[in-house]
Design a protein around this motif. Structure first.
Motif, mmCIF file in Angstrom:
data_model
loop_
_atom_site.group_PDB
_atom_site.id
_atom_site.type_symbol
_atom_site.label_atom_id
_atom_site.label_comp_id
_atom_site.label_asym_id
_atom_site.label_seq_id
_atom_site.Cartn_x
_atom_site.Cartn_y
_atom_site.Cartn_z
ATOM 1 N N ILE A 1 0.852 -1.183 0.000
ATOM 2 C CA ILE A 1 0.000 0.000 0.000
ATOM 3 C C ILE A 1 0.889 1.234 0.000
ATOM 4 O O ILE A 1 1.763 1.394 0.864
ATOM 5 N N GLY A 2 0.673 2.101 -0.978
ATOM 6 C CA GLY A 2 1.402 3.358 -1.045
ATOM 7 C C GLY A 2 0.565 4.502 -0.507
ATOM 8 O O GLY A 2 -0.662 4.488 -0.612
ATOM 9 N N GLY A 3 1.219 5.485 0.083
ATOM 10 C CA GLY A 3 0.514 6.648 0.602
ATOM 11 C C GLY A 3 1.148 7.140 1.883
ATOM 12 O O GLY A 3 1.988 6.446 2.483
ATOM 13 N N HIS A 4 0.748 8.314 2.306
ATOM 14 C CA HIS A 4 1.340 8.899 3.508
ATOM 15 C C HIS A 4 0.280 9.278 4.541
ATOM 16 O O HIS A 4 0.569 9.995 5.494
ATOM 17 N N SER A 5 -0.941 8.781 4.371
ATOM 18 C CA SER A 5 -2.023 9.082 5.303
ATOM 19 C C SER A 5 -2.181 7.962 6.324
ATOM 20 O O SER A 5 -1.709 6.838 6.125
ATOM 21 N N ARG A 6 -2.858 8.261 7.417
ATOM 22 C CA ARG A 6 -3.133 7.223 8.412
ATOM 23 C C ARG A 6 -4.055 6.154 7.824
ATOM 24 O O ARG A 6 -3.950 4.971 8.182
ATOM 25 N N PHE B 1 4.116 -1.549 3.169
ATOM 26 C CA PHE B 1 3.697 -0.149 3.214
ATOM 27 C C PHE B 1 4.799 0.689 2.594
ATOM 28 O O PHE B 1 5.981 0.495 2.882
ATOM 29 N N GLN B 2 4.412 1.629 1.730
ATOM 30 C CA GLN B 2 5.372 2.493 1.039
ATOM 31 C C GLN B 2 4.978 3.957 1.249
ATOM 32 O O GLN B 2 4.323 4.558 0.418
ATOM 33 N N LEU C 1 3.023 6.781 11.548
ATOM 34 C CA LEU C 1 2.373 5.976 10.523
ATOM 35 C C LEU C 1 2.719 4.495 10.674
ATOM 36 O O LEU C 1 1.849 3.625 10.537
ATOM 37 N N LEU C 2 3.975 4.205 10.940
ATOM 38 C CA LEU C 2 4.376 2.808 11.096
ATOM 39 C C LEU C 2 3.727 2.186 12.337
ATOM 40 O O LEU C 2 3.335 1.012 12.320
ATOM 41 N N ALA C 3 3.579 2.979 13.376
ATOM 42 C CA ALA C 3 2.895 2.474 14.566
ATOM 43 C C ALA C 3 1.434 2.173 14.263
ATOM 44 O O ALA C 3 0.887 1.153 14.708
ATOM 45 N N ALA C 4 0.797 3.066 13.485
ATOM 46 C CA ALA C 4 -0.606 2.832 13.105
ATOM 47 C C ALA C 4 -0.738 1.575 12.265
ATOM 48 O O ALA C 4 -1.683 0.795 12.430
#
Length: 293
Positions: free
Chosen positions: A189-194, A207-208, A220-223
């Protein structure tokens, strides 16, 4: 550490078959793990959408920039390479019907010997999505369902696959060929949102979050990990791909990205139409990172 390179798109070279074949072959020769290609089904001459990866809010591509279909381009590059991984980064899910996408992705993966990695996103350019017949506001729910459809069709279903959702509905269908890894063809999954982080934890193989660092990246990584745990999945099994630049990455910077959790570095190329210059840049990068050919 896996190291990928994004094919330069701004100068239109990704539609040049000689340029792209030579570039991909050189990446393989230098020891890079994969080549990454971008997607825009269409660009538009006027738009109100805000590009999230630049402070200007505008994408740095001319509306008439040639951007080939990513799966067709990767199929072409598969025929000119033998080991190089083939990745999208990102494929815009709302632009695609998942039943058709399942067949196309499986075909590329099967014919390339299992080299495909999909990195998908929900898109930011509302005008593009609407031109493809998708609604912008429900693209997140639709994406979750699309991912489920892909897995359903890639799985071994001797009696046919069935699916009943909000957006897609079918019974007793057979979709062959299957990917080499079946339903486990990797989908990141690409993106920078929660929302993207949670989707990666719940449904993705990785995750990217390119363009994110520091405390924001850690959050974000914790989420992502929290969502994976809540879904009964192993957070440690999810790959993290972080970005940098071909011309600036070195062993020290790669180590810093690894410390932030990176399993893969996705490197952006400066715009160039000179294939020899491009090869020199990636050769120097490979040497700095001590990549094994």
């Amino acid at each position: 550490m896996k190291v990928s390179v994004v094919a330069p798109v701004a100068d239109g070279v990704t539609a040049d078959p000689v340029w792209m074949a030579s570039f991909a072959q050189h990446l393989e020769l230098c020891g890079f793990e994969s080549i990454v290609v971008v997607e825009h089904t269409v660009l538009v001459t006027r738009y109100e959408s805000v590009y999230p990866y630049d402070s200007s809010g505008r994408v740095g591509l001319a509306a008439d920039c040639p951007i080939p279909d990513p799966l067709d381009l990767l199929a072409f590059l598969a025929g000119h390479t033998s080991r190089l991984g083939l990745a999208t980064g990102v494929l815009v899910l709302p632009n695609h019907h998942p039943v058709v996408l399942a067949k196309r992705a499986a075909t590329v993966d099967a014919l390339s010997g299992g080299r495909l990695r999909l990195c998908v996103g929900v898109g930011w350019l509302k005008e593009e999505l609407e031109a493809c017949g998708a609604q912008f506001d429900n693209r997140g729910r639709r994406a979750d369902e699309q991912l489920a459809v892909l897995r359903t069709l890639w799985a071994d279903q001797p009696r046919g696959a069935s699916f009943h959702g909000e957006f897609f509905d079918f019974d007793d269908v057979m979709c062959y060929p299957k990917p080499v890894a079946g339903q486990r063809l990797p989908v990141h999954i690409g993106g920078h949102s929660r929302a993207a982080a949670r989707r990666a934890g719940r449904l993705g193989d990785g995750f990217q979050p390119l363009g994110v660092g520091g405390a924001e990246l850690a959050s974000l990584l914790a989420a992502m990990r929290d969502e994976a745990s809540a879904a009964g999945r192993d957070p440690a099994a999810l790959e993290i791909s972080l970005g940098h630049l071909v011309t600036k990455i070195d062993a020290e910077r790669a180590g810093a990205l690894a410390d932030q959790g990176a399993d893969r570095i996705v490197l952006a190329m400066p715009p160039t139409t000179d294939i020899e210059q491009a090869k020199d840049m990636v050769s120097a990068c490979a040497q700095r990172l001590s990549l094994a050919p």
